[in-house]
Scaffold this motif. Sequence first.
Motif, short mmCIF file in Angstrom:
data_model
loop_
_atom_site.label_atom_id
_atom_site.label_comp_id
_atom_site.label_asym_id
_atom_site.label_seq_id
_atom_site.Cartn_x
_atom_site.Cartn_y
_atom_site.Cartn_z
N ILE A 288 0.34 0.24 10.78
CA ILE A 288 0.29 0.90 9.35
C ILE A 288 1.52 1.71 9.14
O ILE A 288 2.06 2.46 9.79
N ASP A 289 2.45 1.12 8.47
CA ASP A 289 4.06 1.52 8.09
C ASP A 289 4.37 1.53 6.77
O ASP A 289 4.57 0.56 6.15
N PRO A 290 4.69 2.60 6.14
CA PRO A 290 5.12 2.90 4.93
C PRO A 290 6.57 2.09 4.44
O PRO A 290 6.67 1.60 3.39
N GLU A 291 7.05 1.65 5.51
CA GLU A 291 8.28 0.77 5.45
C GLU A 291 7.98 -0.75 5.52
O GLU A 291 9.08 -1.37 5.66
N CYS A 310 -8.97 -1.07 11.79
CA CYS A 310 -8.70 -1.27 10.44
C CYS A 310 -8.50 -2.51 9.95
O CYS A 310 -7.86 -3.26 10.30
N HIS A 311 -9.64 -2.95 9.03
CA HIS A 311 -9.71 -4.33 8.35
C HIS A 311 -9.01 -4.29 7.14
O HIS A 311 -9.18 -3.60 6.20
N LEU A 312 -8.02 -5.14 7.24
CA LEU A 312 -7.16 -5.27 6.08
C LEU A 312 -7.03 -6.40 5.38
O LEU A 312 -7.44 -7.40 5.74
N ARG A 313 -6.81 -6.56 4.12
CA ARG A 313 -6.66 -7.62 3.11
C ARG A 313 -5.28 -7.90 2.52
O ARG A 313 -4.78 -6.85 1.96
N LEU A 314 -4.43 -9.01 2.72
CA LEU A 314 -3.53 -9.32 2.20
C LEU A 314 -3.48 -9.80 0.94
O LEU A 314 -4.73 -9.95 0.38
N ALA A 315 -2.42 -10.01 0.01
CA ALA A 315 -2.59 -10.22 -1.29
C ALA A 315 -3.14 -11.63 -1.46
O ALA A 315 -3.78 -12.02 -2.38
N LYS A 339 -4.20 1.31 -0.72
CA LYS A 339 -3.09 0.30 -0.62
C LYS A 339 -2.18 1.13 0.48
O LYS A 339 -1.81 2.11 0.24
N VAL A 340 -1.74 -0.05 1.33
CA VAL A 340 -0.86 0.34 2.54
C VAL A 340 0.17 -0.57 2.78
O VAL A 340 -0.09 -2.01 1.85
#
Length: 354
Positions: A288-291, A310-315, A339-340
Motif C-alpha cells: 500500500i503506497d501513496p505514490e 488486505c483484499h483489493l479490487r482494481l479499476a 481508495k488507495v
Amino acid sequence: MTENAAVEVQKASRVYGAGSSAVRALDEVSLTIRRGEFFTLLGPSGCGKTTLLRLIAGFETPTTGQILIDGKDVSQTPPNQRRVNTVFQSYALFPHLTVSQNIGFGLEMLGRPRAQIKDAVARMLALVKMEKMADRRPQMLSGGQQQRVALARALAPEPEVLLLDEPLSALDLKLRKEMQLELKRLQTETGITFVFVTHDQEEALTMSDRIGVMSAGNLLQVGAPREIYNRPVNRFVADFIGETNFLTATIRNGIPRLSNGEAVQAKGPARLDGKTVTLAVRPEQVRIDPEGPIHATIAQTVYFGTDTHCHLRLADGTELVARLQSPPSGDIGLKAGEKVRIGFVPGAVQMLEG
C-alpha cells in the motif's frame, strides 16, 4: 552418465492400456537427481509423481526410456536387486515384532551376520532417537514413532537412494511439521539421497534441496525452493506453489499495462509487444503506497495474527491480495471501501507463459 548423479531418468514414459483407452501417466520425463540431495517431486493427485517414484523403485517398468541408478541402467531390474528402499504412506510394520526386530528384518532377509545386524539396529535406534523403545511393539507407539521405525528399517541396509511416498500424510499437522525437520536431519546425517513425493507445497519448500513440479505426466520446472517460489516458469507452477495474484496486461512499447493504461514494471521479450500477457505477484510483495502507480479499492481486511490480508479490487474488477504485517494493535488502519494506491516490490512481478 551425468557426473555426481544418483538417479537419472531419461525420456521415461509410462502408458497404461492401449488404443483409445490408453492413459499416459508419464510423458517422456527426463530428470537428474544428484547424489546426497533431498529431492522432492511435487504436484497434485494424478500428476505422475508416484508413477515416477515407482519406476525408480522398480515396481513399474517404463514403457519407453530408461532409469539409471549410480550410472547403471536398471529399467528392467527387479526391486530387490536395486540399492533402493521405499517408505510408504502406511508404515507396514510387523505387529508381532518389536521395534528392534522390525528395524533388523530387512538385514536378516539379506543374510547379514547377527553381529552386524545388532550394530546396525543400535545405530538406527540412535539415529531416530528410539533407543528407549527398542523392545516395544508397533501398537504401543504413536504415529510419529511408527514413522521413525519405518524410516530406520528403510535406512538400515544403507541404500543408495531412499524413496518416500507421502510418508507424512497420515500425521496430524503439529506432528507433520516436526517430522519435516526430522526427515531433513536424517537425510543430512546419513548423506543418503532422498526422493520425496508430496502434494504439500510447505513440505516441499521446508525440506528440499531441489523441487521438481509435475502436472499431467510432465515435469514443468526443477529448481531450488527459492527459485521455484520466486521465479516460476508458468502459471501452473506460480499458482500451485504458494499464494499468487494474477493480473492481465497488454505489452505496449515493452511495458505491461492494465486495461485502464496503468503501467506495471515487469520485463518481457520485445516480441511480445502488443500481446496480452499474465503477470504474477505474491501477496507479500504488494505494498500500500501513496505514490504507487496502481489505483485500488479496499474490499475487506482479514486479520491472521502476525499478518493481515488486505483484499483489493482494481479499476477493471481484478481482485488481488496484499499480505501486510500486523502492527501491535492489530489494526492496519484500512477500511472497506477506502481508495488507495498500490505498488510492488521492485523485481517481484513475473511475466508468465501459459
